[in-house]
Enzyme design. Structure first.
Site, mmCIF file in Angstrom:
data_model
loop_
_atom_site.group_PDB
_atom_site.id
_atom_site.type_symbol
_atom_site.label_atom_id
_atom_site.label_comp_id
_atom_site.label_asym_id
_atom_site.label_seq_id
_atom_site.Cartn_x
_atom_site.Cartn_y
_atom_site.Cartn_z
ATOM 1 N N GLU A 164 53.400 -46.452 2.477
ATOM 2 C CA GLU A 164 53.236 -47.899 2.355
ATOM 3 C C GLU A 164 53.271 -48.298 0.874
ATOM 4 O O GLU A 164 52.231 -48.521 0.256
ATOM 5 C CB GLU A 164 51.916 -48.333 2.991
ATOM 6 C CG GLU A 164 51.804 -47.991 4.472
ATOM 7 C CD GLU A 164 50.471 -48.402 5.070
ATOM 8 O OE1 GLU A 164 49.883 -49.392 4.579
ATOM 9 O OE2 GLU A 164 50.014 -47.736 6.012
ATOM 10 N N CYS A 180 32.199 -67.699 -17.921
ATOM 11 C CA CYS A 180 30.979 -67.565 -18.714
ATOM 12 C C CYS A 180 30.603 -66.118 -19.013
ATOM 13 O O CYS A 180 29.881 -65.850 -19.957
ATOM 14 C CB CYS A 180 29.819 -68.266 -18.014
ATOM 15 S SG CYS A 180 29.409 -67.578 -16.398
#
Length: 202
Positions: free
Chosen positions: A55, A126
């Site tokens: 995959e 922040c």
């Protein structure tokens, strides 16, 4: 235990070149290594060879994605470094903060100019919000567009509304045409599920 599997899915994990120093194996190289080990082990156990499935999703969609940021303040601290702030960061790409993922970037509107300006690219959240710790860019100024490469895999899936930031739009570009395939979020999307208890409402 002598159980013969009709299929063996090895999952994903095939890397991509996030930076020029990365040298991930190709799909063929990965398949060759796994197939050789599979043939050897099944023969040793007297088992049939299952259908092998890989995959390689990241190797397909990762390089196909580019994140565009608008450059905000550019701050030089003499003797330390120059910081380039952008209008995103931890909320749209938490990978650098989570596990030190590295990226390359250019100033898109100055792509043909030499990269002579060493900087640190910082997000606007922040907490410690560093997108790219050290990179040489073209002479970057507020209002420029910073293009960060190889963001097609995981970035949107891992994006959040951290700090109440709306998620950006996603645009499909091909053959000179562009189409919005995921709309940009707005304030109404951020507060859609908020509720004020009746006992607190006045």
């Amino acid at each position: 235990h002598g159980v013969e599997l009709p299929e063996l899915d090895m999952g994903g994990g095939l890397g991509i070149a996030y930076t020029s120093e990365d040298t991930p194996p190709t799909t063929d190289e990965l398949a060759e290594v796994i197939a050789e080990a599979l043939l050897t082990s099944t023969a040793a156990q007297g088992l049939g060879v299952p259908r092998l499935i890989l995959e390689p999703g990241r190797s397909i969609v990762g390089p196909a994605g580019v994140t565009l940021y608008t450059v905000g303040p550019v701050k030089e601290i003499p003797g330390v470094r120059t910081y380039v702030a952008v209008d995103g960061g931890l909320s749209d790409n938490p990978r650098p903060a989570l596990y030190g993922a590295e990226y390359e970037a250019i100033v898109a509107n100055k792509a043909n100019l030499p990269r002579t300006m060493p900087v640190r690219v910082a997000g606007k959240h922040c907490e410690t919000d560093t997108l790219i710790p050290e990179i040489a860019l073209q002479a970057v100024e507020e209002g420029d567009v910073l293009a960060v490469f190889c963001t097609g895999a995981y970035n949107y899936a891992m994006a959040s509304n951290y700090n109440r930031f709306p998620r950006p739009a996603m645009v499909l570009v091909r053959d000179g045409k562009a189409d919005v395939i995921v709309e940009r979020e707005g304030l109404e999307d951020l507060v859609r599920h908020d509720r004020i208890p009746a006992r607190l409402a006045r």
